[in-house]
Design a protein around this motif. Structure first.
Motif, PDB file in Angstrom:
ATOM      1  N   THR A 187      16.682  55.428  39.759  1.00 22.34           N
ATOM      2  CA  THR A 187      18.057  55.043  40.105  1.00 22.34           C
ATOM      3  C   THR A 187      18.949  55.171  38.872  1.00 22.34           C
ATOM      4  N   GLU A 188      18.448  54.634  37.788  1.00 24.56           N
ATOM      5  CA  GLU A 188      19.243  54.630  36.555  1.00 24.56           C
ATOM      6  C   GLU A 188      18.968  55.844  35.671  1.00 24.56           C
ATOM      7  N   LYS A 189      17.922  56.576  36.016  1.00 25.59           N
ATOM      8  CA  LYS A 189      17.490  57.701  35.156  1.00 25.59           C
ATOM      9  C   LYS A 189      17.177  57.220  33.740  1.00 25.59           C
ATOM     10  N   THR A 190      16.397  56.174  33.700  1.00 23.44           N
ATOM     11  CA  THR A 190      15.974  55.641  32.408  1.00 23.44           C
ATOM     12  C   THR A 190      14.458  55.487  32.400  1.00 23.44           C
ATOM     13  N   PHE A 191      13.928  55.276  31.237  1.00 21.83           N
ATOM     14  CA  PHE A 191      12.505  54.981  31.167  1.00 21.83           C
ATOM     15  C   PHE A 191      12.219  54.018  30.031  1.00 21.83           C
ATOM     16  N   SER A 192      11.102  53.365  30.135  1.00 15.10           N
ATOM     17  CA  SER A 192      10.679  52.482  29.052  1.00 15.10           C
ATOM     18  C   SER A 192       9.162  52.553  28.954  1.00 15.10           C
ATOM     19  N   VAL A 193       8.649  52.372  27.771  1.00 13.91           N
ATOM     20  CA  VAL A 193       7.199  52.402  27.627  1.00 13.91           C
ATOM     21  C   VAL A 193       6.675  50.989  27.457  1.00 13.91           C
ATOM     22  N   GLU A 194       5.444  50.799  27.863  1.00 14.78           N
ATOM     23  CA  GLU A 194       4.804  49.519  27.583  1.00 14.78           C
ATOM     24  C   GLU A 194       3.336  49.738  27.229  1.00 14.78           C
ATOM     25  N   HIS A 195       2.795  48.711  26.598  1.00 15.70           N
ATOM     26  CA  HIS A 195       1.424  48.825  26.105  1.00 15.70           C
ATOM     27  C   HIS A 195       0.582  47.737  26.742  1.00 15.70           C
ATOM     28  N   PRO A 196      -0.160  48.099  27.781  1.00 11.49           N
ATOM     29  CA  PRO A 196      -0.982  47.091  28.456  1.00 11.49           C
ATOM     30  C   PRO A 196      -1.985  46.470  27.480  1.00 11.49           C
ATOM     31  N   SER A 197      -2.331  45.232  27.730  1.00 14.23           N
ATOM     32  CA  SER A 197      -3.291  44.566  26.845  1.00 14.23           C
ATOM     33  C   SER A 197      -4.675  45.179  27.038  1.00 14.23           C
ATOM     34  N   SER A 198      -5.502  45.045  26.019  1.00 10.25           N
ATOM     35  CA  SER A 198      -6.841  45.636  26.128  1.00 10.25           C
ATOM     36  C   SER A 198      -7.618  44.970  27.259  1.00 10.25           C
ATOM     37  N   ASP A 199      -7.279  43.746  27.556  1.00  9.05           N
ATOM     38  CA  ASP A 199      -7.919  43.044  28.657  1.00  9.05           C
ATOM     39  C   ASP A 199      -7.677  43.781  29.987  1.00  9.05           C
ATOM     40  N   ILE A 200      -6.460  44.226  30.193  1.00 10.22           N
ATOM     41  CA  ILE A 200      -6.155  44.947  31.435  1.00 10.22           C
ATOM     42  C   ILE A 200      -6.940  46.255  31.488  1.00 10.22           C
ATOM     43  N   TYR A 201      -7.001  46.942  30.377  1.00  9.00           N
ATOM     44  CA  TYR A 201      -7.766  48.186  30.347  1.00  9.00           C
ATOM     45  C   TYR A 201      -9.236  47.932  30.679  1.00  9.00           C
ATOM     46  N   GLU A 202      -9.789  46.899  30.092  1.00 10.82           N
ATOM     47  CA  GLU A 202     -11.217  46.678  30.315  1.00 10.82           C
ATOM     48  C   GLU A 202     -11.501  46.190  31.733  1.00 10.82           C
ATOM     49  N   ARG A 203     -10.571  45.443  32.291  1.00  9.07           N
ATOM     50  CA  ARG A 203     -10.795  44.926  33.646  1.00  9.07           C
ATOM     51  C   ARG A 203     -10.527  45.962  34.731  1.00  9.07           C
ATOM     52  N   PHE A 204      -9.607  46.883  34.468  1.00  9.92           N
ATOM     53  CA  PHE A 204      -9.231  47.847  35.510  1.00  9.92           C
ATOM     54  C   PHE A 204      -9.509  49.306  35.125  1.00  9.92           C
ATOM     55  N   ILE A 205      -9.972  49.539  33.924  1.00 14.56           N
ATOM     56  CA  ILE A 205     -10.475  50.831  33.435  1.00 14.56           C
ATOM     57  C   ILE A 205      -9.408  51.921  33.273  1.00 14.56           C
ATOM     58  N   GLY A 206      -8.700  52.223  34.326  1.00 12.54           N
ATOM     59  CA  GLY A 206      -7.754  53.343  34.307  1.00 12.54           C
ATOM     60  C   GLY A 206      -7.578  53.828  35.730  1.00 12.54           C
ATOM     61  N   GLY A 207      -6.996  55.019  35.912  1.00  7.75           N
ATOM     62  CA  GLY A 207      -6.906  55.661  37.220  1.00  7.75           C
ATOM     63  C   GLY A 207      -6.575  54.700  38.348  1.00  7.75           C
ATOM     64  N   ARG A 208      -7.455  54.687  39.341  1.00  9.74           N
ATOM     65  CA  ARG A 208      -7.235  53.896  40.551  1.00  9.74           C
ATOM     66  C   ARG A 208      -7.155  52.392  40.253  1.00  9.74           C
ATOM     67  N   GLY A 209      -7.952  51.940  39.294  1.00  7.22           N
ATOM     68  CA  GLY A 209      -7.951  50.516  38.971  1.00  7.22           C
ATOM     69  C   GLY A 209      -6.634  50.080  38.356  1.00  7.22           C
ATOM     70  N   MET A 210      -6.169  50.842  37.386  1.00 12.49           N
ATOM     71  CA  MET A 210      -4.909  50.494  36.721  1.00 12.49           C
ATOM     72  C   MET A 210      -3.738  50.665  37.688  1.00 12.49           C
ATOM     73  N   ALA A 211      -3.767  51.734  38.464  1.00 11.07           N
ATOM     74  CA  ALA A 211      -2.680  51.962  39.423  1.00 11.07           C
ATOM     75  C   ALA A 211      -2.618  50.793  40.407  1.00 11.07           C
ATOM     76  N   GLY A 212      -3.777  50.373  40.898  1.00 11.84           N
ATOM     77  CA  GLY A 212      -3.818  49.249  41.832  1.00 11.84           C
ATOM     78  C   GLY A 212      -3.286  47.972  41.192  1.00 11.84           C
ATOM     79  N   HIS A 213      -3.648  47.779  39.949  1.00 15.95           N
ATOM     80  CA  HIS A 213      -3.178  46.597  39.233  1.00 15.95           C
ATOM     81  C   HIS A 213      -1.650  46.597  39.152  1.00 15.95           C
ATOM     82  N   TYR A 214      -1.090  47.747  38.852  1.00 15.61           N
ATOM     83  CA  TYR A 214       0.372  47.818  38.732  1.00 15.61           C
ATOM     84  C   TYR A 214       1.084  47.862  40.078  1.00 15.61           C
ATOM     85  N   LEU A 215       0.338  48.175  41.125  1.00 14.54           N
ATOM     86  CA  LEU A 215       0.946  48.177  42.465  1.00 14.54           C
ATOM     87  C   LEU A 215       1.024  46.769  43.039  1.00 14.54           C
ATOM     88  N   MET A 216       0.091  45.940  42.617  1.00 15.46           N
ATOM     89  CA  MET A 216      -0.094  44.607  43.195  1.00 15.46           C
ATOM     90  C   MET A 216       1.225  43.856  43.400  1.00 15.46           C
TER      91      MET A 216
END
Ligand code: SF4
Ligand SMILES: [Zn+2]
Lengths: 391, 583
Positions: B14-43
């Motif tokens: 909508t705004e044509k903007t973007f921002s970056v963020e750095h998930p915590s290592s805990d999120i990476y280890e719990r959701f791994i990446g791919g489908r797990g991370m996408a699901g986490h961010y969809l929740m």
């Protein structure tokens, strides 16, 4: 499920891997079902609860495997945590075999979280399955095979180096004597169906019969090995992961021109078999894992060889046991596949041994010669082993 | 960080903007990446309507991508499905995941809605928005040609632009993010394409460990007849399964009214291989290369498409199968749903289709015109509108792939309970029910299947998160991949640790579906499978599924998965898995 548990309990006993009453097998869909009561059940249930698995097996192996396991499990290598036998089953499927000091569920869980099996010193072997108790059976059987081969190969090296251990010697002597008398009792020329076969039904029946005989004579650890017969433009071959003693309905017809892929379930050695059939004189192929043929294949005294440690794929020397060549090659296809090395080595010979893996033999009309060669090559390897260690 | 880039980017269209963020290592280890991370961010947004501008479209790679781990060049695309209303993720090949990682991102979360058709271009860390008005109505390959060849691209075609509920996203021309209509989600944001290229390198913790894992995995692949065997998918593509399905009497024929196709021998993978002189191609970082391409650049379809565009609709012309697949790819449309919806239409109308009529109808669907307009809504809505809801062969409004559930009971259960609708890949039971890996199970038995399906769902959730290719798991296991994962990331995780993450990932999906009203009523199969037999023969009988046995297996599955009797998540299980409970 109950039927499967029972089936693999019986197989462990029938194949001489366990004494009657020794296997403890649990399998669960919703709740765990055990084959019998045992004081270990609560501890095993604890292991179950710590793992996302469907089946669990613990058993003390029968003799001579138990004594061998004990010797191997007390080696310095095992004391450091795991052993790494050089046979192809370990390399391909198990990677290494962890060893624990005591039957402690927490430690067993921690080990099985990363490996398919664990040897518990002075107790036995624990394995599991995610699909069926069959996996647990297969891994149990693989561990027994691998430690057997490793033990005898290591002992031979130690004798040569003059460092053989007296306790090892006692186990070797007992196990060897019992295997020698077993092998001596295998009939020279068993009564198998006589070919050449012209009808698919006959060739299927002959395959089933020869497969069963191979297992009964302990020339293969049931689950592995493969067998085929060529009839015209079709190769009839055992399916991947089929037990050679239960081949009824487990044989895939593969047209030579690949006009159907229905045999995608055929043995991983289909390509090797096809390569061997390029020799028009071959009609039948039998592949087993007779133990001393495998042990013989590991015997190389060229300590300076640049390929040491990679013998299974890189060995470039012409090696033989008697008239039978030993070739490198891994299971299946690929640049290092035995489908490349085996067929040329077999040409004009009764068989060939694949390094650390097993023996392939052939017949011109039926399985009689192939089976006889399987047994006689194993006898030859056994005699050679005896000579080597007695000097 | 190793393995992961440690960075994800949020894009607001909508705004044509973007921002970056750095998930915590805990999120990476719990959701791994791919489908797990996408699901986490969809929740957080999982209950929004699919066309709510705030509903995100998520594209995530995994920690193994852009490392030497075999078959790890895949990625996950996820959102809520316009077709089913459930969560929807797809594992897609090609180069997209690798390029995204090289550009410095583990994932992209795209939200908002552009006021006009636009494209997003990610070139290393730089992100630009382009005007894509001139690309509206263009085919997938025209769009690709217009945006150039650098890196990788995800594109929608006319199906998405015309509102087809099962519009796909096409990656690098012919890798489909196929099922569930994610292309339509992209279209709802006025996003025509996403192009990504990167020049970075993914740092890994221990190259030697990855090399060792790679050797183990490649050894197992070489030992697998299904992968690298003479009749395996490396040589014949997934079409290698065609003969097997027919010989096992489970090839869906005439809209699942039969399970044996008389013309199978002339429509099999061998026929395509000889007719089109096929060559191997595939995803970045894969040695199997299961995709097949003809001498004149014909794209040889996957097994599902081969089967459904022949047996299911009575077509005996291989050229028509190739053309149907091409039309779907160019329009960006899921072939499975398209074919099953057409089969449903043929059953209801009693018509049959000539090859030309088939192609015309597919074009009509892609443009939502004529008969195609109703079929663009998928078989469930179409059949219901015709007053024949039972003729739609779908679960959760998603059409069934080309394995008849009456021929494999684990598959029947897997279709029913899958979080994304009728999907063969959630638990992939053909592995043991047909292909004998890791060992064979009795395909006509329910015994043990609830547990097997649950474990396999966990495993595949892990694989889709790593992100690796499921085909490799006909040979290898998480044991070898855990070694690669540790080598890539430096984490200390066992196969069972990864499986535990898979269970968490899967449960998260159940939670989102429950929040959207899904329950046991939706974990069911079309009535046909309980009432009618398939086509027996060759010593095989294909009986209708036993309703009672199916329900009992499903009830066991619920208990094993930690759901209540209605298939709903429980607070207790959430606590055990470390997932926040929202009641
Ligand atoms: S096997 Fe096929 S789908 Fe899987 S990674 Fe390789 S090319 Fe891609
Ligand atoms: Zn073998």
């Amino acid at each position: 499920m109950e039927r499967l548990i029972r089936k693999y309990e019986d197989k462990l006993v029938a194949h001489g891997l366990c004494d009657p009453g020794a296997p403890l097998i649990g399998s669960r869909d919703e709740a765990v079902l055990w084959n019998r009561d045992d004081a270990l059940v609560p501890a095993m249930e604890e292991v179950f609860a710590g793992l996302n698995i469907a089946s669990l097996l613990f058993a003390r192996p029968a003799e001579p495997f138990f004594s061998i396991m004990e010797r191997v499990a007390h080696s310095p290598e095992a004391r450091a945590g795991c052993i790494r036998p050089q046979d192809s089953e370990t390399r391909t499927f198990l990677h290494d075999i962890p060893v624990l000091d005591a039957f402690v569920p927490r430690d067993i869980i921690a080990t099985l979280k990363r490996r398919k099996c664990v040897v518990v010193r002075s107790h036995g072997i624990v394995t599991y399955g995610t699909v069926s108790p069959e996996q647990a059976f297969v891994f149990f059987s693989s561990v027994c095979f691998s430690i057997y081969v490793k033990f005898f190969a290591d002992y031979r090296d130690a004798v040569r180096a003059g460092t053989a251990d007296a306790a090892d010697r006692a186990v070797v002597e007992r196990a060897l004597a019992s295997y020698e008398s077993f092998v001596a009792r295998i009939p020279e020329s068993p009564r198998l169906m006589r070919g050449p076969f012209t009808e698919p039904d006959d060739c299927l029946a002959a395959i089933v019969e020869a497969g069963r005989m191979t297992v009964e004579c302990r020339m293969v650890d049931s689950f592995f090995g493969n067998i085929s017969y060529r009839l015209g433009d079709t190769v009839y071959i055992s399916q991947t992961g089929s037990s050679l003693d239960e081949l009824g309905g487990m044989i895939d017809p593969c047209p030579m021109d690949n006009s159907s892929c229905a045999a995608i379930t055929a043995s991983s050695e289909l390509s090797a078999h096809r390569g061997i059939y390029r020799d028009p004189g071959v009609a039948a192929i039998l592949h087993g894992h007779p133990k001393f043929a495998v042990i013989a294949s590991l015997d190389c005294d060229d300590d300076a060889c640049a390929h040491r440690g990679r013998c299974h794929v890189e060995c470039a020397r012409e090696r033989f046991v008697g008239d039978v060549p030993i070739v490198p090659g891994e299971v299946g296809t690929g640049p290092h596949g035995l489908c490349n090395t085996l067929p040329p080595a077999m040409r004009g010979r009764r068989g060939a041994i694949v390094f650390g893996h097993g023996l392939f033999t052939t017949g011109a009309a039926d399985f009689t010669d192939a089976f006889a060669s399987l047994v006689s090559v194993e006898r030859m390897c056994l005699e050679e082993y005896r000579q080597t260690i007695t000097g | 960080m190793h393995g992961w880039t440690g960075t994800i980017v949020r894009i607001d269209l909508t705004e044509k903007t973007f921002s970056v963020e750095h998930p915590s290592s805990d999120i990476y280890e719990r959701f791994i990446g791919g489908r797990g991370m996408a699901g986490h961010y969809l929740m957080r947004d999982g209950t929004r309507a699919w066309d709510d501008p705030a509903m995100p479209l998520l594209l995530f790679t995994g920690p193994l991508v852009d490392t030497p781990t075999p078959t790890s060049g895949r990625m996950c695309v996820m959102s809520r499905s316009p077709l089913t209303g459930a969560i929807c993720d797809t594992s897609v090949g090609g180069r997209l995941g690798t390029q995204l990682k090289r550009a410095g991102f583990d994932g992209v979360v795209i939200a908002g809605k552009s006021d006009a058709p636009c494209g997003i271009e990610i070139r290393d860390g730089a992100i630009t928005f382009t005007d894509a008005a001139h690309l509206r109505g263009k085919t997938v390959s025209e769009t690709r040609a217009a945006i150039g060849d650098a890196g990788s691209c995800a594109v929608i075609g006319s199906a998405a632009e015309n509102g087809v509920l099962y519009a796909s996203i096409m990656v690098d021309g012919h890798f489909c993010s196929g099922r569930g209509g994610l292309g339509l989600v992209m279209a709802s944001k006025n996003l025509k394409y996403l192009a990504v290229s990167g020049t970075g390198k993914t740092p890994v913790a221990d190259r030697d460990e990855i090399a060792a894992a790679r050797e183990e995995i490649n050894r197992l692949a070489a030992a697998s007849p299904i992968l690298l065997g003479e009749l395996g998918i490396a040589h014949y593509g997934t079409g290698a399964l065609y003969d097997l399905m027919d010989s096992r009497r489970m090839m869906p024929t005439d809209n699942f009214r039969a399970t044996h196709f008389a013309a199978a021998a002339s429509m099999n993978a061998h026929a395509y291989k000889t007719r089109y002189a096929t060559k191997r191609t595939g995803c970045t970082g894969c040695a199997i290369l299961c995709k097949k391409i003809g001498a004149n650049k014909e794209i040889i379809p996957e097994f599902e498409t081969m089967s459904h565009f022949s047996a299911l609709i009575g077509n005996v012309d291989p050229d028509a199968v190739i053309e149907a697949n091409r039309v779907c790819n160019e329009a960006g449309m899921d072939t499975i749903t398209a074919a099953v919806t057409i089969a449903c239409h043929l059953e209801i109308t009693g018509r049959s289709l000539s090859p030309d009529a088939l192609i015309e109808l597919l074009n009509d669907i892609a443009h939502a015109r004529g008969d195609g307009a109703a079929l663009a809504m998928g078989s469930h809505r179409y059949a219901a509108a015709q007053g024949r809801p039972e003729v739609s062969i779908s679960v959760k409004k998603m059409e069934l792939p080309a394995y008849d559930p009456r021929g494999a009971y684990g598959m029947a259960l897997a279709y029913a309970v899958s979080t994304r609708g009728a999907c063969h890949l959630r638990a992939y039971p053909i592995s043991h029910e047909l292909l004998r890996k890791p060992v064979a199970t009795d395909r006509f038995s329910w015994s043990g299947k609830a547990r097997i399906i649950k474990i396999a769902e966990d495993a595949n959730a892990t694989i889709d998160s790593l992100t690796a290719c499921k085909f490799l798991f006909f040979a290898a296991s998480l044991e070898e991949y855990a070694r690669a994962y540790c080598g890539a990331t430096g984490a200390r995780a066992t196969a069972q640790d990864l499986l535990a993450a898979g269970e968490r990932i899967y449960y998260t999906e159940r939670i989102m579906n429950a929040a959207n009203g899904f329950s046991a009523d939706d974990d069911d199969l079309p009535p046909r499978f309980f009432a009618e037999p398939g086509t027996g023969g060759g010593g095989i009988a294909i009986a209708p599924l036993g309703r009672g046995e199916f329900l009992a297996a499903r009830a066991r599955y619920y208990r094993i998965r930690g759901l209540d009797g209605r298939g709903m998540p429980t607070e207790e299980k959430c606590r055990e898995l470390g997932i926040e409970w929202n009641g």
